[in-house]
Design a protein around this motif. Structure first.
Motif, mmCIF file in Angstrom:
data_model
loop_
_atom_site.group_PDB
_atom_site.id
_atom_site.type_symbol
_atom_site.label_atom_id
_atom_site.label_comp_id
_atom_site.label_asym_id
_atom_site.label_seq_id
_atom_site.Cartn_x
_atom_site.Cartn_y
_atom_site.Cartn_z
ATOM 1 N N TRP A 1 0.835 -1.196 0.000
ATOM 2 C CA TRP A 1 0.000 0.000 0.000
ATOM 3 C C TRP A 1 0.871 1.247 0.000
ATOM 4 C CZ3 TRP A 1 -5.428 0.581 0.502
ATOM 5 C CH2 TRP A 1 -6.129 -0.613 0.527
ATOM 6 N N MET A 2 0.330 2.339 -0.479
ATOM 7 C CA MET A 2 1.022 3.614 -0.453
ATOM 8 C C MET A 2 0.296 4.539 0.514
ATOM 9 S SD MET A 2 1.540 6.465 -3.452
ATOM 10 C CE MET A 2 2.513 5.410 -4.485
ATOM 11 N N GLU A 3 1.041 5.197 1.378
ATOM 12 C CA GLU A 3 0.454 6.184 2.292
ATOM 13 C C GLU A 3 0.746 7.576 1.763
ATOM 14 O OE1 GLU A 3 1.343 5.898 6.397
ATOM 15 O OE2 GLU A 3 0.950 3.756 6.485
ATOM 16 N N VAL A 4 -0.281 8.409 1.735
ATOM 17 C CA VAL A 4 -0.144 9.783 1.275
ATOM 18 C C VAL A 4 -0.791 10.698 2.301
ATOM 19 C CG1 VAL A 4 -0.697 11.416 -0.557
ATOM 20 C CG2 VAL A 4 -0.270 9.027 -1.130
ATOM 21 N N LYS A 5 -0.034 11.643 2.820
ATOM 22 C CA LYS A 5 -0.595 12.630 3.739
ATOM 23 C C LYS A 5 -1.264 13.721 2.907
ATOM 24 C CE LYS A 5 0.588 15.820 7.428
ATOM 25 N NZ LYS A 5 1.664 16.358 8.257
ATOM 26 N N LEU A 6 -2.566 13.858 3.081
ATOM 27 C CA LEU A 6 -3.324 14.820 2.294
ATOM 28 C C LEU A 6 -3.590 16.123 3.028
ATOM 29 C CD1 LEU A 6 -5.916 12.409 0.679
ATOM 30 C CD2 LEU A 6 -3.847 13.341 -0.341
ATOM 31 N N GLY A 7 -3.416 16.128 4.321
ATOM 32 C CA GLY A 7 -3.682 17.351 5.062
ATOM 33 C C GLY A 7 -3.782 17.064 6.539
#
Length: 49
Positions: free
Chosen positions: A6-12
């Motif tokens: 999985w890829m983790e992306v901080k969106l805010g």
């Protein structure tokens, strides 16, 4: 990328005051840009800092 594929992306982020119990609303919407190729979201997770 995580070890499980999985890829983790901080969106805010958002700030809340201790002791509050307010509603938090999050939206994910499409922006029409020429470089956009698509996005598949299989899960969303909200975590405290």
């Amino acid at each position: 990328m995580r070890g499980d594929g999985w890829m983790e992306v901080k969106l805010g982020y958002f700030d809340s005051k201790k002791g509050t119990d307010d509603l938090v609303e999050a939206r994910l919407f499409e922006m029409n840009h020429i470089y956009k190729g698509g996005l598949i979201v299989e899960g969303v997770e909200f975590r405290p800092k």
